[in-house]
Design a protein around this motif. Structure first.
Motif, mmCIF file in Angstrom:
data_model
loop_
_atom_site.group_PDB
_atom_site.id
_atom_site.type_symbol
_atom_site.label_atom_id
_atom_site.label_comp_id
_atom_site.label_asym_id
_atom_site.label_seq_id
_atom_site.Cartn_x
_atom_site.Cartn_y
_atom_site.Cartn_z
ATOM 1 N N ALA A 21 0.834 -1.201 0.000
ATOM 2 C CA ALA A 21 0.000 0.000 0.000
ATOM 3 C C ALA A 21 0.869 1.252 0.000
ATOM 4 O O ALA A 21 0.570 2.227 -0.708
ATOM 5 C CB ALA A 21 -0.930 -0.002 1.217
ATOM 6 N N TYR A 22 1.956 1.232 0.786
ATOM 7 C CA TYR A 22 2.883 2.366 0.775
ATOM 8 C C TYR A 22 3.481 2.565 -0.618
ATOM 9 O O TYR A 22 3.540 3.692 -1.131
ATOM 10 C CB TYR A 22 4.034 2.135 1.761
ATOM 11 C CG TYR A 22 3.654 2.033 3.205
ATOM 12 C CD1 TYR A 22 2.596 2.760 3.731
ATOM 13 C CD2 TYR A 22 4.371 1.208 4.071
ATOM 14 C CE1 TYR A 22 2.258 2.664 5.074
ATOM 15 C CE2 TYR A 22 4.046 1.109 5.411
ATOM 16 C CZ TYR A 22 2.985 1.838 5.910
ATOM 17 O OH TYR A 22 2.664 1.744 7.229
ATOM 18 N N GLY A 23 3.943 1.475 -1.210
ATOM 19 C CA GLY A 23 4.588 1.562 -2.515
ATOM 20 C C GLY A 23 3.649 2.046 -3.593
ATOM 21 O O GLY A 23 4.010 2.910 -4.411
ATOM 22 N N VAL A 24 2.421 1.528 -3.606
ATOM 23 C CA VAL A 24 1.440 1.942 -4.611
ATOM 24 C C VAL A 24 1.092 3.413 -4.438
ATOM 25 O O VAL A 24 1.033 4.173 -5.419
ATOM 26 C CB VAL A 24 0.167 1.075 -4.510
ATOM 27 C CG1 VAL A 24 -0.946 1.636 -5.399
ATOM 28 C CG2 VAL A 24 0.471 -0.367 -4.902
ATOM 29 N N ALA A 25 0.873 3.829 -3.199
ATOM 30 C CA ALA A 25 0.554 5.231 -2.931
ATOM 31 C C ALA A 25 1.697 6.147 -3.357
ATOM 32 O O ALA A 25 1.459 7.239 -3.903
ATOM 33 C CB ALA A 25 0.250 5.432 -1.455
#
Length: 228
Positions: free
Chosen positions: A17-21
């Motif tokens: 989720a961090y990476g996608v955001a």
């Protein structure tokens, strides 16, 4: 090494989720590059790499911060520093966005109170080797307070119009997570048996995913002129 990374992201799916955001925040940066959120991608990147570092310190001997074998896997210091930076960023952000002097003063005094909480908590527990969870909890509730001030400061609220405001989605995401984070954090440190019995670590990670999902919605549908 490749398999280790796969296992890492499988076990810590919230890192995705961090990476996608982060990717989406950079892809849509032109929408908010001249707003108060222009440094937000840096905070997301900091969060992502701080979590990675915390994982490697905890589980890889080569990343140890301390030579003492008893402290070899202590990673609390990086999280203590992270939350001070994180909270200060958002307190300043909301202070800058609200336009009423009274609200700015409330946010300023609240921020000073949180910094005092970190100082006091650091005298009680060593911040190098212990998570300052009392201060984190206070900082979280103050952040929710700042968000509520921001929503109350918005003139003529209309969802059809304001849903294109990136700041709305960021605020909702933060409010969802940091409303629940303090009690979960306190239970995790003070009532370990409840933390384990009710799988609250999983609840916390799901809340992280929800928060960053809301950020991503904001990045995608927001419009530059709607920011306020």
């Amino acid at each position: 090494m490749y398999q280790e990374l796969i296992d890492l992201f499988r076990e810590n799916y919230f890192l995705v989720a961090y990476g996608v955001a982060l990717v989406i925040s950079m892809a849509t940066y032109r929408k908010y590059f001249d707003t108060a959120l222009r440094y937000f991608p840096i905070i997301i990147a900091y969060t992502f790499f701080n979590e990675l570092l915390g994982y490697f310190i905890r589980y890889k001997e080569t990343f140890a911060f301390f030579s003492d074998s008893n402290l070899q896997f202590a990673n609390d210091i990086i999280y203590n520093i992270y939350y001070v930076v994180f909270f200060c960023f958002f307190y300043f952000l909301y202070w800058k966005i609200v336009n009423k002097p009274k609200l700015k003063k409330w946010i300023s005094w609240s921020a000073y109170f949180v910094l005092l909480a970190y100082i006091v908590n650091s005298f009680i527990y060593n911040p190098l080797t212990f998570n300052l969870f009392y201060a984190h909890s206070i900082g979280s509730w103050v952040l929710v307070f700042c968000i509520l001030l921001y929503f109350g400061n918005l003139p003529n609220w209309k969802w059809d119009r304001d849903k294109y405001n990136l700041m709305i989605w960021v605020s909702i995401g933060l409010c969802v997570f940091y409303s629940f984070y303090p009690p979960l954090l306190l239970i995790g440190f003070l009532k370990t048996e409840i933390w384990q019995q009710y799988h609250l670590r999983t609840v916390l990670r799901i809340l992280i995913v929800i928060m960053y999902f809301l950020f991503c919605i904001g990045f995608v549908i927001s419009r530059r002129r709607a920011f306020k």
